[in-house]
Design a protein around this motif. Structure first.
Motif, PDB file in Angstrom:
ATOM      1  N   ALA A 236      -0.848   0.600   7.874  1.00 38.29           N
ATOM      2  CA  ALA A 236      -0.276   0.850   6.547  1.00 38.29           C
ATOM      3  C   ALA A 236      -0.634  -0.252   5.564  1.00 38.29           C
ATOM      4  CB  ALA A 236       1.247   0.983   6.651  1.00 38.29           C
ATOM      5  N   SER A 239      -5.597   1.048   1.649  1.00 38.14           N
ATOM      6  CA  SER A 239      -5.995   2.453   1.514  1.00 38.14           C
ATOM      7  C   SER A 239      -7.113   2.875   2.439  1.00 38.14           C
ATOM      8  CB  SER A 239      -6.413   2.737   0.066  1.00 38.14           C
ATOM      9  OG  SER A 239      -5.339   2.511  -0.813  1.00 38.14           O
ATOM     10  N   HIS A 245      -1.882   5.948   2.415  1.00 42.71           N
ATOM     11  CA  HIS A 245      -0.506   6.048   2.929  1.00 42.71           C
ATOM     12  C   HIS A 245      -0.083   4.633   3.365  1.00 42.71           C
ATOM     13  CE1 HIS A 245      -0.848  10.375   2.670  1.00 42.71           C
ATOM     14  NE2 HIS A 245      -1.981  10.298   3.334  1.00 42.71           N
ATOM     15  N   THR A 246       0.208   3.795   2.371  1.00 39.84           N
ATOM     16  CA  THR A 246       0.284   2.352   2.582  1.00 39.84           C
ATOM     17  C   THR A 246       1.689   1.768   2.423  1.00 39.84           C
ATOM     18  OG1 THR A 246      -0.159   1.910   0.259  1.00 39.84           O
ATOM     19  CG2 THR A 246      -2.068   2.109   1.720  1.00 39.84           C
ATOM     20  N   ASP A 247       1.800   0.504   2.842  1.00 40.63           N
ATOM     21  CA  ASP A 247       3.034  -0.251   2.624  1.00 40.63           C
ATOM     22  C   ASP A 247       3.413  -0.310   1.151  1.00 40.63           C
ATOM     23  OD1 ASP A 247       3.399  -1.051   5.340  1.00 40.63           O
ATOM     24  OD2 ASP A 247       1.954  -2.668   5.077  1.00 40.63           O
ATOM     25  N   GLN A 249       2.812   1.784  -1.155  1.00 41.18           N
ATOM     26  CA  GLN A 249       3.364   3.081  -1.545  1.00 41.18           C
ATOM     27  C   GLN A 249       4.848   3.147  -1.192  1.00 41.18           C
ATOM     28  OE1 GLN A 249       1.438   5.549  -2.952  1.00 41.18           O
ATOM     29  NE2 GLN A 249       2.973   7.183  -3.020  1.00 41.18           N
ATOM     30  N   ALA A 250       5.175   2.623  -0.016  1.00 44.73           N
ATOM     31  CA  ALA A 250       6.566   2.660   0.444  1.00 44.73           C
ATOM     32  C   ALA A 250       7.452   1.658  -0.280  1.00 44.73           C
ATOM     33  CB  ALA A 250       6.619   2.404   1.945  1.00 44.73           C
ATOM     34  N   SER A 259       4.125   7.521   2.729  1.00 44.86           N
ATOM     35  CA  SER A 259       3.558   6.348   3.393  1.00 44.86           C
ATOM     36  C   SER A 259       3.927   6.371   4.871  1.00 44.86           C
ATOM     37  CB  SER A 259       4.078   5.075   2.721  1.00 44.86           C
ATOM     38  OG  SER A 259       3.680   3.935   3.448  1.00 44.86           O
ATOM     39  N   TRP A 260       4.942   5.622   5.255  1.00 41.43           N
ATOM     40  CA  TRP A 260       5.323   5.513   6.661  1.00 41.43           C
ATOM     41  C   TRP A 260       5.701   6.868   7.260  1.00 41.43           C
ATOM     42  CZ3 TRP A 260       9.026   1.220   4.740  1.00 41.43           C
ATOM     43  CH2 TRP A 260       8.285   0.056   4.451  1.00 41.43           C
TER      44      TRP A 260
END
Length: 290
Positions: A236, A239, A245-247, A249-250, A259-260
């Motif tokens: 995560a 990109s 779907h990354t940290d 994003q969260a 993300s997660w």
């Protein structure tokens, strides 16, 4: 005071045993957290302090990177040079261990600290019985890594990465691969179905999937890995490793759903992160962690 120390030690041991058990359970719905280069926001990356922070935080695995010094000692370092993470400049292979330890590591903000570069053996002794370790950047050093793991009696608490194909590994290391807890790192963008199926056929305990697009057949059929007894490891951090779907994003955008949660929905039961504290909180809130 003695009672408090005993209770804390027992807690670490209980968690450590739970993680080791989870690594053997491909059908578990729990999600393990891997801290990328340790708790690097609060300590220098790949440092003893970063490892200690991870242990205290309840992280399941810490990811580390290995390089070899001029005098053939394995130390923790991601880059080929010391420019970014230490006071000096130049290739790490130009320095002896003593020369490296005469300098200090930089923190995540690029400022000098009082921390020293650790040896791989030192890290494994600190981690022993407390936290599992994911070893990256170690393909040239499998024999040396194995020797230290045997010496420190920590072979059962590591996962060792390889980004090479199964055929490359067989040519260079052959039956030696049966002696180490081997984790193939598989690019869903670049590797052929044959390369991926070669790895599935040997049933590694864990397989890392890397992808810049989220349209791969394997992301939508993760049961293929589970039926082969394989746990799926995803990233995560940025990109290109997980199709955005990354940290960030969260955490920054407050959107863990894309993300997660997306990674978990597509089969991940191990997630490597640069936000270990926040990911642990999220997983516990959703009953996906102890």
């Amino acid at each position: 005071m003695a009672q408090k120390v005993e209770k804390a030690t027992y807690s670490f041991q209980k968690h450590f045993q739970w993680v080791k058990n989870e690594l053997q359970q491909p059908n578990s719905t729990k999600v393990l957290v891997v801290a990328h280069r340790g708790d690097w926001r609060n300590a220098p990356e790949n440092s003893v302090q970063a490892l200690k922070n991870c242990i205290e935080m309840g992280v399941d695995l810490m990811e580390i990177d290995l390089k070899m010094t001029k005098d053939s000692i394995l130390v923790l370092m991601h880059d080929n040079t010391i420019n970014r993470t230490m006071e000096g400049n130049g290739p790490i292979s130009d320095y002896t261990l003593a020369e490296l330890q005469s300098m200090t590591l930089k923190g995540g903000n690029g400022c000098p600290t009082k921390h020293k570069i650790p040896t791989f053996k030192e890290i494994m002794l600190v981690a022993k019985g407390k936290i599992c370790i994911n070893i990256d950047k170690c393909y040239p050093f499998y024999h040396e890594v194995y020797k230290i793991l045997k010496e420190t009696n920590t072979l059962d608490q590591v996962i060792i990465n390889s980004e090479k194909t199964y055929q490359d590994n067989q040519i260079k290391y052959g039956k030696f691969l049966d002696s180490i807890p081997f984790k193939p790192v598989v690019s869903l963008d670049n590797l052929s179905h044959k390369d991926i199926n070669d790895y599935i056929s040997i049933h590694p305990k864990v397989m890392e999937l890397v992808f810049s697009k989220d349209s791969s057949f394997y992301l939508h059929h993760s049961e293929i890995f589970r039926k082969a007894g394989i746990k799926i490891f995803m990233n995560a951090m940025w990109s290109s490793l997980s199709a955005d779907h990354t940290d960030d994003q969260a955490v920054e955008l407050n959107d863990p759903t894309n993300s997660w949660q997306w990674l978990i929905k597509h089969g991940a039961t191990i997630i490597q992160t640069d936000r270990p504290k926040q990911l642990l909180q999220y997983l516990r809130q959703h009953h996906l962690h102890i």
